[in-house]
Design a protein around this motif. Structure first.
Motif, short mmCIF file in Angstrom:
data_model
loop_
_atom_site.label_atom_id
_atom_site.label_comp_id
_atom_site.label_asym_id
_atom_site.label_seq_id
_atom_site.Cartn_x
_atom_site.Cartn_y
_atom_site.Cartn_z
N ALA A 1 0.84 -1.20 0.00
CA ALA A 1 0.00 0.00 0.00
C ALA A 1 0.87 1.25 0.00
N GLY A 2 2.18 1.08 0.16
CA GLY A 2 3.09 2.21 0.09
C GLY A 2 3.22 2.97 1.39
N ARG A 3 2.68 2.44 2.45
CA ARG A 3 2.75 3.16 3.72
C ARG A 3 3.74 2.45 4.66
N LEU A 4 4.63 3.24 5.21
CA LEU A 4 5.57 2.69 6.20
C LEU A 4 4.96 2.93 7.57
N ARG A 5 4.87 1.87 8.35
CA ARG A 5 4.24 2.00 9.66
C ARG A 5 5.24 1.66 10.76
N CYS A 6 5.16 2.43 11.81
CA CYS A 6 5.96 2.14 13.00
C CYS A 6 4.99 1.71 14.08
N GLY B 1 1.53 -3.78 19.30
CA GLY B 1 1.12 -3.79 17.90
C GLY B 1 0.35 -2.55 17.50
N GLU B 2 0.25 -1.59 18.40
CA GLU B 2 -0.48 -0.35 18.06
C GLU B 2 0.40 0.55 17.20
N GLU B 3 -0.26 1.23 16.30
CA GLU B 3 0.50 2.10 15.39
C GLU B 3 0.97 3.35 16.12
N VAL B 4 2.24 3.68 15.95
CA VAL B 4 2.79 4.88 16.57
C VAL B 4 2.80 6.02 15.55
N TRP B 5 3.31 5.75 14.38
CA TRP B 5 3.22 6.72 13.28
C TRP B 5 3.24 5.97 11.96
N SER B 6 2.89 6.67 10.92
CA SER B 6 2.98 6.07 9.59
C SER B 6 3.38 7.15 8.59
#
Lengths: 485, 368
Positions: free
Chosen positions: A282-287, A293-298
């Motif tokens: 999808a082209g998104r880098l997720r941290c 497992g919660e998203e911190v930033w993307s």
């Protein structure tokens, strides 16, 4: 104090992981994905060399890679390059001279990066082959120590893709973890199975195996979050990133992305806790928070992220580097995901970055579909040099199906670092960093001559066909029309 | 022109609103709304559900006779929105053929993926069989963009039929040179891969439009090129020799200059020849025309009710209607001719109920 707080405290007390150690324990060498190995200097200077496995070009099939990314290690005090090839061999080469030390033939292409670790005092190479077997080889002689069979052979078995092994601990035992995906299309023996398995690194006995759907899995990252908290992070093409307990393979959490994940995750210890970074189609880098497992930033890029990210430190701040098929190499703040700089190549970036220290300055290396290896200053995003790595062996290849080889770097104290990259043009290149700097060539992005030759041919053919069709149609109309009086 | 305003707004406004600060200049002004799957059905995501929604919406509103063409444009607008901002999957005219083959090849290997790749094309074909090829006329975003350009020309010239004036031909020639220049510029920046082969189709669309416009080639005869287009995609999909990018750049939210140029070409070509791509080269259109032979709903003209006023002919943007006759193989079920006929001489017919008899009845004007 909560268990989470205790774990975070424990993490804070842990020594910061070295950017590179003397073993290549997983796909990019370290959890942070640096793709580099630092060794004490020897007397000999590394020189540029090329290694060609053979002159025969095997047929292309989606998913193959001419070379795996190289793994680096040492044997008998000399640096060693271990690399898998699509010709079904695992090659061990002397890193300084390019001389072949040994070759081990498996039953199918070896697309996964081997792991090199000392097990019971013996330097051992773990190589996962598409023949459904995991091999443990003696790093010195290439002799087979044991094999582990993911799925026994049967006449109808279709094939397999095994991901790069990661060496760590499952409980008290030294273990090798790897992802696998096997299929059998026959009606009777129907099978499609993906999963992660841990085997005892000393004898190849299975410790646990966790099924994870029916898709191909990326290379697992083994991270130590605390004494009792050892985790495996592995992504699947079904769009999930899984966190597994290395002890028993239990899935602790999973994160579902919007699209397939081809890349492998990397792990780092951030200021506010442990983090996992993953990119997807999808082209998104997720941290993500490695604990929950919660998203911190993307961060959104404009195309696929098939390569792993790499985490490095520049002027006291941690940066995440990632190359996208949108042609850019991005440097993002590891804590906030804010973009620091981007560096544009002339085509999509397929490789994972490799990080190296050039006289104390951090440099980033990435390979792009413009057929060049690019070196970029990690602090400013300024391009330093590029080296042409050649065009692919095949004309018609599918973009985005294969994980082509990423650069690996051998840093020898007091010497110029050695960059090793397997090219899709055929040879495996080793280039001393200083020599690459001197080459400093940026040829065109590869010739589009073929396109400009084919275009008029296609247009002529279409025009001719259109006129023939028209003529036939008009004749038929004239025949069927009533005769004029 | 007023009718075009919402379409233009759809293209421009959300793009601005949704643009993210992290994007580079290579990023097209498109950003998908849903970054997480709505339904936690692995591998299928929202694509199939979005498409089913579109199909069901269309089958419901197709029956409304009053202001049907306006409703059709609204559905097209919703469809554009869905394809630009919701779904990721490639529902391109090349992609659907390739995806079907790919899905078939994955049977027994990866269930979810196989289902994912095949679900959309199979869904389109199944609906076309039961309700006619309304996908082309009501939903297909590539068709919508072409129609938008055709409508712009109609609004500007107040004329429907394109004419081979020296000005038109010169403009088309200049546009072709512009296309070559654009491709050259893209080629300066990056290599053109086999994935970019939609550019050949783009060049061919301009060429065939030019030949038809000058009268060197026949409009109806040139439509047989769709067979060539369809077979070349099919063969390349089966043998995996040539991989083509989606003709439409907006589907997958990726930087794809070749597809963007191709989409532009298809649009601009439609200024000169209405829905030029659909007429001459759309491979999926060829498949749809095959399915339409057996589909339940067909548009049939009544010979006796026809006064040869030509309203239906000028209403049809794909040139599928001749006076007193609808060419089923080219019909896109947009109902423009049905709505345009002042005598109600063109009807949608349920051919499965009483296939031959009903058709003959209408043709001969015996239908009630």
């Amino acid at each position: 104090m909560s268990a989470r707080a205790l774990l975070l405290l424990g993490l804070a007390l842990l020594p910061s992981p070295a950017r590179a150690d003397s073993e290549w324990r997983m796909w990019r060498g370290t959890v942070e994905g640096a793709g580099a190995l630092r060794l004490a200097g020897s007397g000999e200077r590394p020189r540029a060399w090329q290694f060609q496995a053979g002159s025969h070009v095997w047929g292309y099939q989606p998913g193959l890679s001419v070379w795996s990314s190289a793994a680096l290690g040492t044997v008998q005090g000399r640096p060693l390059v271990v690399v898998g090839s699509y010709d079904a061999n695992v090659y061990a080469l002397d890193a300084l001279t390019g001389e072949r030390r040994w070759r081990f033939t498996t039953g199918a292409g070896v697309y996964a990066t081997p792991a090199i670790a000392s097990i019971g005092g013996r330097q051992t190479v773990f190589a996962a082959s598409s023949d459904r077997l995991l091999y443990a080889l003696d790093a010195d002689s290439g002799r087979r120590l044991w094999i582990y069979t993911v799925k026994a052979w049967r006449p109808t078995i279709g094939g397999a893709r095994l991901s790069s092994p990661a060496v760590g601990k499952a409980g008290e035992k030294a273990a090798v973890f790897f992802g696998h995906w096997v299929w059998d299309k026959s009606l009777a023996g129907h099978l499609q199975a993906g999963g992660v398995t841990a085997v005892d690194a000393t004898n190849g006995r299975e410790l646990w195996s966790t099924p994870l759907g029916d898709n191909q899995l990326s290379s697992p990252v083994y991270a130590v979050l605390g004494d009792e908290a050892r985790r495996l992070f592995v992504a699947s093409e079904n769009g999930n990133l899984y966190a597994l307990d290395a002890r028993d393979g239990k899935v602790l959490w999973s994160f579902t992305d919007r699209n397939a994940i081809k890349a492998s995750p990397v792990y780092f210890l951030g200021a506010r806790g442990p983090r996992v970074v993953i990119g997807s189609k999808a082209g998104r880098l997720r941290c993500l928070d490695a604990l929950s497992g919660e998203e911190v930033w993307s961060f959104k890029t404009s195309h696929w992220l098939d390569g792993s990210a790499a985490v490095g430190e520049v002027a006291g701040r941690r940066l995440v580097f990632v190359g996208s098929y949108d042609t850019n190499l991005y440097a993002l703040d590891a804590e906030s995901g804010a973009m620091r700089w981007s560096y544009r190549t002339r085509a999509g970036i397929y490789s994972s970055p490799a990080l190296l220290s050039d006289r104390g300055e951090l440099r980033v290396l990435v390979a792009s579909w413009d057929h060049h290896l690019h070196c970029v200053d990690a602090a400013s995003g300024r391009g330093l040099w590029t080296v042409n790595t050649g065009r692919p062996l095949w004309d018609s290849i599918t973009l985005g199906d294969s994980i082509w080889a990423s650069p690996s770097v051998l840093e020898l104290e007091g010497k110029s670092p050695l960059v090793v990259i397997g090219s899709y043009a055929g040879p495996l290149h080793a280039i001393p960093f200083d020599e690459a700097r001197r080459q400093d060539v940026l040829a065109g992005p590869g010739s589009n001559r073929g396109f400009w030759v084919r275009l008029p041919v296609v247009m002529l053919a279409v025009a001719a066909l259109t006129l023939i069709l028209t003529r036939r149609h008009r004749r038929a109309s004239a025949r069927s029309a009533p005769p004029a009086r | 022109m007023i009718r075009l305003a919402p379409l233009l707004a759809l293209l421009l406004l959300p793009a601005r609103a949704l643009a993210e600060p992290g994007m580079q200049r290579t990023q097209l002004p498109l950003s998908k709304i849903f970054d997480h799957p709505i339904f936690s059905l692995e591998g299928t995501h929202v694509e199939l559900f979005s498409l089913l929604f579109l199909f069901l919406l269309t089958t419901l509103v197709m029956a409304v006779r009053k202001r049907r063409q306006l409703i059709r444009h609204v559905v097209q607008l919703v469809s554009l929105f869905v394809f630009f901002y919701v779904v990721f999957s490639c529902l391109g005219v090349f992609g659907m053929i390739r995806n079907t083959i790919h899905g078939i090849s994955l049977i027994g290997t990866v269930h979810t993926e196989s289902f994912f790749w095949m679900s959309l094309p199979v869904c389109v074909l199944a609906f076309s069989l039961t309700s006619g090829p309304f996908f082309c006329g009501w939903i297909c975003p590539t068709g919508t963009i072409q129609e938008l350009f055709t409508m712009l020309r109609e609004a500007a010239t107040r004329r429907r039929a394109p004419r081979a004036t020296p000005v038109n031909l010169t403009l088309l020639a200049i546009f072709f040179l512009g296309f070559l220049y654009l491709v050259f510029t893209v080629g300066e920046e990056r290599r053109l891969f086999v994935e970019d082969s939609s550019l050949y189709w783009a060049a061919s669309t301009i060429l065939v439009s030019f030949l038809v416009l000058t009268g060197l080639a026949d409009d109806i005869a040139s439509r047989a090129l769709r067979w060539v287009s369809f077979l070349s995609i099919l063969v390349s999909a089966v043998f995996k020799t040539i991989i083509t990018s989606p003709v439409h750049f907006a589907f997958v939210d990726v930087f794809d200059p070749a597809s963007a140029i191709t989409t532009l070409v298809l649009g601009v070509s439609s200024i000169f020849v209405g829905r030029a791509w659909c007429r001459y080269l759309c491979p999926w259109g060829q498949l749809m025309s095959l399915v339409h032979r057996f589909s339940r709903v067909k548009i049939v003209a009544s010979a006796s009710a026809c006064t040869s006023c030509g309203a239906c002919v000028s209403a049809c943007r794909v040139g599928a209607v001749e006076i007193g006759r609808v060419r089923t193989e080219h019909c896109q079920l947009c109902f423009a001719c049905v709505d345009a006929c002042p005598h109600g001489g063109i009807e949608a017919l349920d051919t499965w109920r009483a296939p031959a008899a009903a058709e003959a009845e209408v043709r001969e004007g015996r239908a009630p």
